[in-house]
Write a protein that holds these residues in place. Structure first.
Motif, short mmCIF file in Angstrom:
data_model
loop_
_atom_site.label_atom_id
_atom_site.label_comp_id
_atom_site.label_asym_id
_atom_site.label_seq_id
_atom_site.Cartn_x
_atom_site.Cartn_y
_atom_site.Cartn_z
N HIS A 110 0.84 -1.20 0.00
CA HIS A 110 0.00 0.00 0.00
C HIS A 110 0.87 1.24 0.00
O HIS A 110 2.09 1.17 0.14
CB HIS A 110 -0.95 0.00 1.21
CG HIS A 110 -0.24 0.08 2.53
ND1 HIS A 110 -0.87 0.44 3.70
CD2 HIS A 110 1.06 -0.15 2.88
CE1 HIS A 110 0.00 0.44 4.70
NE2 HIS A 110 1.17 0.07 4.23
N ASN A 111 0.24 2.39 -0.12
CA ASN A 111 0.96 3.66 -0.07
C ASN A 111 1.53 3.90 1.32
O ASN A 111 0.95 3.48 2.34
CB ASN A 111 0.02 4.82 -0.43
CG ASN A 111 -0.28 4.89 -1.90
OD1 ASN A 111 0.49 4.44 -2.74
ND2 ASN A 111 -1.43 5.47 -2.24
N ALA A 112 2.66 4.60 1.35
CA ALA A 112 3.24 4.99 2.63
C ALA A 112 2.33 5.99 3.33
O ALA A 112 1.57 6.73 2.69
CB ALA A 112 4.62 5.62 2.40
N ALA A 113 2.37 5.99 4.66
CA ALA A 113 1.53 6.90 5.44
C ALA A 113 2.32 7.46 6.61
O ALA A 113 3.27 6.84 7.10
CB ALA A 113 0.29 6.17 5.96
N SER A 114 1.95 8.66 7.06
CA SER A 114 2.59 9.27 8.22
C SER A 114 1.68 10.35 8.78
O SER A 114 0.72 10.77 8.12
CB SER A 114 3.95 9.87 7.86
OG SER A 114 3.78 11.04 7.07
N GLY A 115 1.98 10.80 9.97
CA GLY A 115 1.25 11.93 10.54
C GLY A 115 1.99 13.23 10.26
O GLY A 115 3.23 13.25 10.19
N ALA A 116 1.26 14.31 10.06
CA ALA A 116 1.90 15.60 9.78
C ALA A 116 1.03 16.73 10.32
O ALA A 116 -0.19 16.60 10.39
CB ALA A 116 2.12 15.79 8.28
N ASP A 117 1.67 17.81 10.73
CA ASP A 117 0.92 19.01 11.11
C ASP A 117 1.72 20.24 10.70
O ASP A 117 2.87 20.14 10.32
CB ASP A 117 0.62 19.02 12.61
CG ASP A 117 1.89 18.89 13.45
OD1 ASP A 117 2.97 19.25 12.97
OD2 ASP A 117 1.79 18.42 14.60
N GLY A 118 1.09 21.39 10.77
CA GLY A 118 1.74 22.62 10.37
C GLY A 118 0.95 23.35 9.31
O GLY A 118 -0.22 23.05 9.06
#
Length: 231
Positions: A104-112
């Motif tokens: 599957h596609n890579a995933a991560s958390g992000a903010d900003g």
């Protein structure tokens, strides 16, 4: 040598926390790389993993690719997500008939702010491409083939994984049975050798004052051939 790749794939720093504090089964680069034999003898990976972090999985993949000995990855239950990356580092990938892969596609958390979001998107797309490159290197198929499959979170049984070139074969569960060893000397030949040995001992006992007949010389010549392994 069998190296178990079980549980979540994580980095070396976090692995002790997962093990000691949460009692989780995890594998990190140090676990696999540290277990590789110094003599470059053959290695079998036993994989049952739901995946984890891409970077540690890629580190293990690279170490396996650089390893001089033969590496066989046997997917005994599942290789999902980052677990498939490790499998791609092997020279041969085997799957149990009931095992599965998932990419599957890579995933991560992000903010900003939106710039941060744009950078996070670029990072994830670059990560997808890097993962697809490893699948393409294993299978010989185009990178885009795997980017498309990853975009849809593709689940594969053993037959589908073999068809796509991500696995090579099913595990052979055929029992090993004893078979006739054709390298053994036939029974009749053994008897002939025994007879020659007996005749030679008789000749040595009789001695004949060092004088041997042509027949007796032939007996000793034949024995000499057998002793040299020239039969």
């Amino acid at each position: 040598m069998t190296i178990k790749v079980k549980g979540m794939i994580t980095n070396d720093d976090d692995a002790p926390i997962y093990r000691d504090w949460f009692g989780m089964t995890v594998v990190s680069p140090a676990d696999v790389i540290g277990a590789l034999p110094a003599d470059n003898s053959a290695v079998e990976l036993e994989i049952a993993s739901n995946g984890g972090e891409v970077t540690p999985a890629t580190e293990i993949y690279t170490a396996l690719k650089n390893y001089q000995g033969n590496v066989t990855a046997q997917i005994v239950a599942n290789a999902y997500s980052a677990g498939t990356i490790i499998a791609m580092g092997a020279d041969k990938v085997q799957m149990s008939p009931g095992a599965q892969m998932m990419i599957h596609n890579a995933a991560s958390g992000a903010d900003g702010n939106y710039h941060d979001m744009d950078q996070a998107s670029q990072m994830l797309q670059s990560t997808n491409k890097a993962i697809a490159n490893m699948y393409a290197a294993k299978s010989g198929k185009p990178v885009q083939t795997f980017l498309d499959l990853m975009d849809n979170a593709t689940w594969m049984d053993a037959d589908k994984a073999i068809e796509l070139g991500l696995a090579d074969e099913l595990v052979d569960f055929t029992p090993v049975t004893n078979s006739f060893n054709t390298s053994l000397v036939p029974y009749q030949a053994l008897n002939k050798i025994k007879n020659l040995i007996a005749k030679n001992k008789q000749l040595e006992n009789n001695n004949n004052n060092g004088q041997l007949s042509e027949h007796e010389k032939l007996v000793q010549a034949k024995l000499a051939i057998f002793n040299k392994g020239e039969f």
